[in-house]
Design an enzyme around this catalytic site. Structure first.
Site, PDB file in Angstrom:
ATOM      1  N   THR A 260       0.842  -1.189   0.000  1.00 20.18           N
ATOM      2  CA  THR A 260       0.000   0.000   0.000  1.00 20.18           C
ATOM      3  C   THR A 260       0.878   1.240   0.000  1.00 20.18           C
ATOM      4  O   THR A 260       1.911   1.275   0.670  1.00 20.18           O
ATOM      5  CB  THR A 260      -0.954   0.015   1.219  1.00 20.18           C
ATOM      6  OG1 THR A 260      -1.779   1.187   1.161  1.00 20.18           O
ATOM      7  CG2 THR A 260      -0.204   0.007   2.534  1.00 20.18           C
TER       8      THR A 260
ATOM      9  N   HIS B 116       2.762 -11.448  14.213  1.00 20.19           N
ATOM     10  CA  HIS B 116       3.866 -11.939  15.035  1.00 20.19           C
ATOM     11  C   HIS B 116       3.692 -13.411  15.411  1.00 20.19           C
ATOM     12  O   HIS B 116       4.633 -14.049  15.899  1.00 20.19           O
ATOM     13  CB  HIS B 116       3.961 -11.093  16.310  1.00 20.19           C
ATOM     14  CG  HIS B 116       5.353 -10.985  16.869  1.00 20.19           C
ATOM     15  ND1 HIS B 116       6.400 -11.751  16.407  1.00 20.19           N
ATOM     16  CD2 HIS B 116       5.859 -10.206  17.857  1.00 20.19           C
ATOM     17  CE1 HIS B 116       7.496 -11.437  17.086  1.00 20.19           C
ATOM     18  NE2 HIS B 116       7.195 -10.512  17.977  1.00 20.19           N
TER      19      HIS B 116
END
Length: 416
Positions: A335, A387
């Protein structure tokens, strides 16, 4: 007669919103002609008529939510040149006349006064007085009897009924504080589009269902800008399209994904699925929010093919012509907030993917180069990642690889 039904667009799409009727009741419709626009969670779809004829009924109005398979209009064929008349609009059903309950039959007179429980306590009344009070809807406890013993008689009820009705005493209410009149011009209420609702819902789901973390780095854009300047004229002449930054970043991302495969993965149940394909989603801003069409097999495409495909997908997005297949199956997303002037941000992961790269504005800043301070065109980049799949070592290494390749763009050209 032909029924116009909401078509099945994709497994994940079960409903949509009527965005616009192109035809109205009474209009002639040709076979295969576009008659209504349907807004779904992902794309706007054009629904066509399977038969030629006249649109005689519209069963769902603009703004209505409709389900896949639901009939939303009727098209009737034209026979002998005469067009069928539109179906009359259904009149609202007349309200049913409520019958007054019939009065209960009179009870036989009782010789002795009757003690009756009322809302205010026990009252002694003659049977005739009790009957009259019920007929007139009078609470016996509200009557002041003449009899010194407190018995309510018929004349007491009649006298009470002849009195003008007194308003019930209301407990004193505290005075409400004076409120300034509301200025409606200060607030504009706007209904969220279906796509904006979907974007909001999915972004919230990602935030709640992933262990998202963001790491940052900065890239010296000097070399890639100089390379673009040198090669631009030749590139346009050979390919008919400009050489932008997105193809460099797409190529750099693919190289980094090959080096750090867990960034190109997703969690499915208790498994990690690492992709061996490189379908890169490119976020595109539209009036209704961001959409993310996918550049398929970006590892097999050259710079010109990537630039051309990004341009075509962006145009389709802004014209609301993206197909469901254009949006499905991305493995990683890029993006670019820099086109709007963003200096730094933390992008949110797209769907079930493990990572997203955020690009930002190129700004001339003083940096140390070989012990000297120089003004260089610098860009901050951000990698948001899940994560649960990606450790800090891989996330930092991935972003560092992208940085090194953009700062040495010849390496990308050699590997493409």
């Amino acid at each position: 007669m032909a029924e116009i039904k909401v078509p099945e667009l994709a497994e994940s799409i079960t409903e949509g919103t009527i965005a616009q009727w192109v035809k109205k009741v009474g209009d002639r419709v040709e076979k295969g002609e576009f008659i209504v626009e349907l807004e779904t969670d992902k794309v706007n779809a054009e629904i066509i008529s399977e038969e030629a004829g006249v649109l005689t009924q519209i069963l769902a109005q603009e703004g209505d939510t409709v389900l896949v398979g639901q009939t939303i209009a009727i098209v009737e064929p034209v026979e002998g040149g005469a067009e069928p008349a539109p179906a009359p609009q259904a009149e609202p059903a007349k309200e049913a006349v409520k019958e007054e309950p019939k009065a209960a039959p009179a009870q036989p007179a009782q010789a002795a006064p009757v003690v009756e429980e009322t809302t205010s306590g026990r009252v002694v009344a003659s049977p005739a007085a009790r009957k009259l009070a019920r007929e007139k809807g009078i609470d016996l406890a509200a009557i002041s009897p003449v009899d010194p013993q407190g018995r309510v008689r018929v004349q007491d009820v009649a006298a009470h009924a002849a009195q003008p009705a007194q308003p019930a005493a209301q407990p004193a209410q505290p005075k409400a504080p004076a409120v300034a009149p509301v200025d409606d011009s200060r607030v504009t209420v706007e209904r969220m589009s279906r796509r904006r609702q979907t974007i909001a819902k999915r972004l919230l789901e990602v935030k709640q269902s992933t262990a998202m973390l963001t790491t940052f780095n900065e890239i010296d854009m000097t070399n890639v800008m100089e390379l673009r300047k040198r090669k631009q004229e030749q590139f346009v002449k050979e390919n008919g399209i400009k050489l932008g930054f997105m193809s460099f970043f797409t190529k750099a991302v693919v190289a980094a994904l090959k080096k750090y495969p867990y960034v190109n993965a997703q969690i499915v149940g208790d498994e990690i699925h690492k992709f061996n394909i490189y379908d890169i989603g490119i976020a595109v801003s539209t009036e209704e929010g961001l959409v993310v069409p996918v550049v398929r097999d970006a590892d097999r495409k050259n710079f010109a093919e990537i630039e051309r495909e990004i341009a075509e997908l962006a145009q389709k997005a802004r014209e609301k012509k993206l197909a469901i297949s254009d949006l499905q199956g991305g493995t990683f997303t890029i993006t670019n907030g820099g086109v709007f002037g963003s200096l730094m941000s933390t992008p949110i992961i797209n769907g079930t993917q493990a990572g997203i790269l955020g690009m930002h504005s190129i700004v001339n800043r003083p940096v140390a180069v070989n012990g000297q301070v120089e003004i260089r065109p610098m860009m901050y980049v951000a990698l948001s990642y899940d994560h649960r799949i990606i450790d800090g070592k891989d996330s930092v290494g991935f972003l560092k690889t992208v940085k090194e390749l953009i700062e040495n763009p010849e390496d990308l050209l050699l590997n493409s």
